[in-house]
Design an enzyme around this catalytic site. Structure first.
Site, PDB file in Angstrom:
ATOM      1  N   GLY A 128       0.802  -1.212   0.000  1.00  0.00           N
ATOM      2  CA  GLY A 128       0.000   0.000   0.000  1.00  0.00           C
ATOM      3  C   GLY A 128       0.833   1.258   0.000  1.00  0.00           C
ATOM      4  N   GLY A 129       0.828   1.987   1.118  1.00  0.00           N
ATOM      5  CA  GLY A 129       1.446   3.297   1.154  1.00  0.00           C
ATOM      6  C   GLY A 129       0.493   4.357   0.625  1.00  0.00           C
ATOM      7  N   TRP A 130       0.918   5.606   0.672  1.00  0.00           N
ATOM      8  CA  TRP A 130       0.057   6.721   0.291  1.00  0.00           C
ATOM      9  C   TRP A 130      -0.471   6.566  -1.136  1.00  0.00           C
ATOM     10  CZ3 TRP A 130      -2.690  10.363   2.417  1.00  0.00           C
ATOM     11  CH2 TRP A 130      -3.071  11.496   1.692  1.00  0.00           C
ATOM     12  N   THR A 131       0.414   6.243  -2.075  1.00  0.00           N
ATOM     13  CA  THR A 131       0.023   6.183  -3.485  1.00  0.00           C
ATOM     14  C   THR A 131      -0.714   4.897  -3.824  1.00  0.00           C
ATOM     15  OG1 THR A 131       1.923   7.548  -4.069  1.00  0.00           O
ATOM     16  CG2 THR A 131       0.884   6.318  -5.847  1.00  0.00           C
TER      17      THR A 131
ATOM     18  N   ASP B  34       3.454  -6.199   6.048  1.00  0.00           N
ATOM     19  CA  ASP B  34       3.087  -4.970   6.742  1.00  0.00           C
ATOM     20  C   ASP B  34       2.000  -4.303   5.904  1.00  0.00           C
ATOM     21  OD1 ASP B  34       3.533  -2.641   8.625  1.00  0.00           O
ATOM     22  OD2 ASP B  34       4.013  -1.684   6.713  1.00  0.00           O
TER      23      ASP B  34
ATOM     24  N   ASP C 255      -0.325  -1.255   4.874  1.00  0.00           N
ATOM     25  CA  ASP C 255      -0.244   0.203   4.953  1.00  0.00           C
ATOM     26  C   ASP C 255      -1.373   0.816   4.137  1.00  0.00           C
ATOM     27  OD1 ASP C 255       0.502   2.823   5.171  1.00  0.00           O
ATOM     28  OD2 ASP C 255       2.558   2.551   4.496  1.00  0.00           O
TER      29      ASP C 255
ATOM     30  N   GLU D 266      -3.848   3.618   3.625  1.00  0.00           N
ATOM     31  CA  GLU D 266      -3.996   5.024   4.000  1.00  0.00           C
ATOM     32  C   GLU D 266      -5.142   5.669   3.215  1.00  0.00           C
ATOM     33  OE1 GLU D 266      -0.262   7.203   3.952  1.00  0.00           O
ATOM     34  OE2 GLU D 266       0.868   5.386   4.391  1.00  0.00           O
TER      35      GLU D 266
ATOM     36  N   TYR E 228       4.343  11.363  13.249  1.00  0.00           N
ATOM     37  CA  TYR E 228       4.880  12.471  12.451  1.00  0.00           C
ATOM     38  C   TYR E 228       3.827  12.934  11.448  1.00  0.00           C
ATOM     39  CZ  TYR E 228       5.897   8.169   9.870  1.00  0.00           C
ATOM     40  OH  TYR E 228       5.811   6.933   9.282  1.00  0.00           O
ATOM     41  N   ASP E 229       4.190  13.925  10.627  1.00  0.00           N
ATOM     42  CA  ASP E 229       3.268  14.543   9.656  1.00  0.00           C
ATOM     43  C   ASP E 229       2.090  15.210  10.353  1.00  0.00           C
ATOM     44  OD1 ASP E 229       4.851  13.828   7.557  1.00  0.00           O
ATOM     45  OD2 ASP E 229       3.581  12.213   6.825  1.00  0.00           O
TER      46      ASP E 229
ATOM     47  N   TRP F  62      10.492   6.007   9.404  1.00  0.00           N
ATOM     48  CA  TRP F  62      10.247   6.349   8.003  1.00  0.00           C
ATOM     49  C   TRP F  62      11.131   7.548   7.677  1.00  0.00           C
ATOM     50  CZ3 TRP F  62       8.129   4.180   3.842  1.00  0.00           C
ATOM     51  CH2 TRP F  62       8.131   4.947   2.675  1.00  0.00           C
TER      52      TRP F  62
END
Length: 659
Positions: free
Chosen positions: A357-360, A411, A413, A415, A491-492, A641
């Site tokens: 996954g991840g943001w994109t 893992d 992810d 989002e 974070y962020d 990260w």
């Protein structure tokens, strides 16, 4: 940022003044600089302390450093008019930029709130006794009884008997083969990053606050264990490796080995794998008609299949120094996957997980998790590709079983379930339950595979810091039954964003530990706020892994960042490391750009300002404070990260802080 926090007067007693290190000599009699300590108020369980530096010498001071020990049961809470670092029970206070100059006969002060009722011991001002007088020139005694207390494939642990000193020992320096490899305030030390089945020789020497050092001890030899032995137990160190780092960043799997990071990490999350937009499976492209890696048809695979298992690394870029050869022709697996195999062979304690996954690449999670059939299909395809290693053909690479024995689990992810994320994400209110069902399906299929293979496969997830995101998409108590670790975001919290769509007009803390009392936003973010999401849900703290950033977030056209501190007017994201990443820069580059760093000691955050740019990031001081927090809260460890943002400074601070 400079803050004064005054403790309310509770059961005040008469103030008590003593000269640090020598209670019988009045400070005014000294002819050298002195430091005196005053308990200006005290109460049941604490006190307010004031330290006054008086320059009784013949020349002005251009900076000062006061160090002292506090007895067991006493520690420093809030403090002001100084900067603080701590090693064990040794506290070191240094001047701020506005109070470092102390003229002849002049005085400056700093203060702190003490937790407990003890008083400072073994004080040094600039390395000399705080009471003034003749310098301390007596070295500590030589440490005795140095012995090997434990070994693994990559570590040797040591212990020894404490040294003595006329004033006080402040720490020990450890040598391997005559070369200094680290310091510690304790009588134990673990040397890491060693080669399996290899003999090493160590010595240790003691040091005091004046800089006097003993001779080195009698040497002791130890031999590391065979590959496969686990490192010493403790908290986890999880690091994300971005697959695209091999391109512009020139950050390779090999760098994890040569920097020492691989020896310190317990888990490495390789990011990211993608979900097919129509099949809703883990996927990679099949072999294209073109053999040109620059072909425009590339880049539609499992995140980046070229980086994953096709890219040919040369000898200088390879973990073991053996190059992969060129692009053309059939042969063994190449790319990052081959390098991961080599890294695991060298560091067998390291668990490598495939991050999905991840943001994109979170765009199609919602669709894939929507039905029982789609969940089963996604999970089985991911296991087939990444655990069993049945990689699709690509430039003659891949094929059945070619990627086996690389990954130890997944893992996840996503989002964000139940909430908008990357533009174009599919999401809906049903995501919350479907997220739980998807996690449970991964757990079920991984356990079934593990039972047949005689192995435990891991399942972790990257989880949110915002209560609203957690409420929209996470049944925390339920998924805790399936997840081994929650890598929760620390974070962020604030940033401009590369397209200035986030918070372009005001600077702010990116990863503060505590909520800033000056935060002007209605919704306030901090690690404290994030952690409460999980503890309120009853998640076992040992499963909670605090995410820390090895990068910063920045703004431009800021007028006075060094004086006013945080929460200032700005005009968009500052230039980043790469054109597509405005507002984001690696810590190692920020460290080089900003020699002066400011600390907000109340919120526990760092920031820097120069030439109209204002950046928020974690430095070694912040990382150290966060690792103290991890231990105090009983958390499982820390997550990074991402690993390409560091020059070794932050990884060392994180590892040392968790010991």
């Amino acid at each position: 940022m400079y803050r004064k926090r005054w403790q309310p007067a509770l059961a005040l007693c008469a103030s008590l003044t003593v000269v640090l290190g020598l209670a019988t000599t009045p400070a005014h009699a000294a002819t050298t600089p002195t430091a005196t300590f005053t308990k200006s108020s005290s109460w049941d369980g604490g006190f307010t302390g004031l330290v006054t530096i008086t320059n009784g010498g013949a020349t002005a001071l251009n900076g000062w450093k006061v160090e002292f020990d506090l007895p067991a049961g006493t520690s420093v809470g809030a403090y002001w008019d100084s900067l603080l670092t701590r090693t064990g029970d040794r506290y070191s206070f240094t001047n701020r930029d506005y109070n470092g100059a102390v003229g002849v006969g002049a005085s400056v002060s700093f203060g702190f709130n003490g937790i407990g009722n003890g008083s400072p011991l073994n004080c040094r001002l600039g390395g000399q006794p705080c009471e003034g007088g003749a310098p301390d020139t007596e070295a500590p005694s030589v440490p005795s009884g140095l012995t090997v207390s434990g070994t693994s494939a990559n570590t040797i642990s040591l212990r020894w008997n404490a040294s003595t000193d006329n004033v006080g020992v402040t720490g020990y320096e450890v040598f391997r083969g005559g070369t200094s490899v680290g310091s510690t305030p304790d009588t134990t030390f673990t040397a890491s990053g060693l080669t399996p089945e290899t003999d090493y020789t160590f010595t240790v020497r003691a040091k005091d606050g004046a800089g006097n050092a003993s001779a080195q001890s009698t040497s002791v030899s130890g031999r590391t264990g065979k590959p496969g032995t686990e490192p010493p137990g403790g908290r986890v160190r999880v690091g994300y490796f971005p697959q695209w780092g091999i391109y512009e960043r020139k950050f390779f799997i090999k760098n994890l080995d040569t920097s020492g990071a691989a020896a310190k990490l317990t888990h490495l999350n390789y990011s990211f794998a993608n979900i097919h937009p129509t099949e809703l499976t883990c996927f990679a492209v099949t072999k294209p008609t073109s053999s040109n890696p620059a072909d425009p048809d590339q880049g539609t695979g499992a995140g980046d299949s070229t980086a994953d298992y096709v890219w040919p690394f040369d000898a200088a870029q390879s973990v073991d120094g053996a190059g992969d050869g060129g692009w053309a022709g059939a042969g063994p697996l190449k790319g990052n996957f081959n390098q991961l195999r080599k890294l695991k062979a060298k560091h067998p304690h390291l668990k490598v997980l495939l991050s999905l996954g991840g943001w994109t690449y979170s765009k199609f999670f919602s669709d894939a998790a929507r039905t029982d059939a789609s969940r089963k299909k996604l999970v089985s395809s991911c296991i087939d590709m990444y655990i069993k290693g049945n990689l699709p053909r690509h430039y003659d690479m891949g094929g059945p079983g070619s990627g086996a024995n690389i990954f130890d689990g997944f893992d996840l992810d996503w989002e964000w379930p139940g909430a908008d994320g990357h533009p174009g994400n599919h999401f809906g209110p049903e995501d919350k339950v479907n997220n739980s069902l998807l996690i449970e399906e991964f757990r079920r299929q991984l356990d079934a595979l593990g039972a047949s293979a005689g192995k435990k496969y891991l399942l972790t997830a990257f989880t949110p810091a915002a209560p609203a995101l957690a409420s929209a998409g996470w049944e925390m108590a339920r998924v805790a039954n399936s997840l081994d670790l929650f890598n929760f975001q620390g974070y962020d919290f604030h940033g401009a964003g590369s397209d200035n769509s986030w918070e372009p007009n005001r600077t702010g803390h990116h990863a503060n530990l505590h909520t800033d009392v000056d935060d002007p936003y209605t919704t306030k973010f901090s690690v404290d706020v994030a952690l409460k999401i999980y503890t309120d849900a009853g998640v076992d703290p040992k499963k909670l892994v605090l995410g820390v950033p090895f990068y910063g977030r920045g703004w431009q056209q800021v007028t006075d960042g060094g004086k006013k501190g945080e929460w200032q007017a700005a005009n968009g994201a500052a230039p980043g490391d790469f054109p597509v990443e405005a507002g984001t820069r690696a810590y190692k580059n920020l460290k080089a750009q900003f020699p002066t760093v400011h600390h907000d000691e109340q919120a526990v955050a760092a920031y820097a300002f120069a030439n109209g740019q204002w950046w928020s990031f974690d430095d070694a001081w912040v990382i150290g404070k966060k690792m103290e927090y991890v231990k105090a809260k009983g958390l499982g460890g820390a997550m990074i990260w991402s690993l390409d943002g560091d020059d070794g400074t932050l990884m060392t601070a994180l590892d040392n802080g968790l010991r």
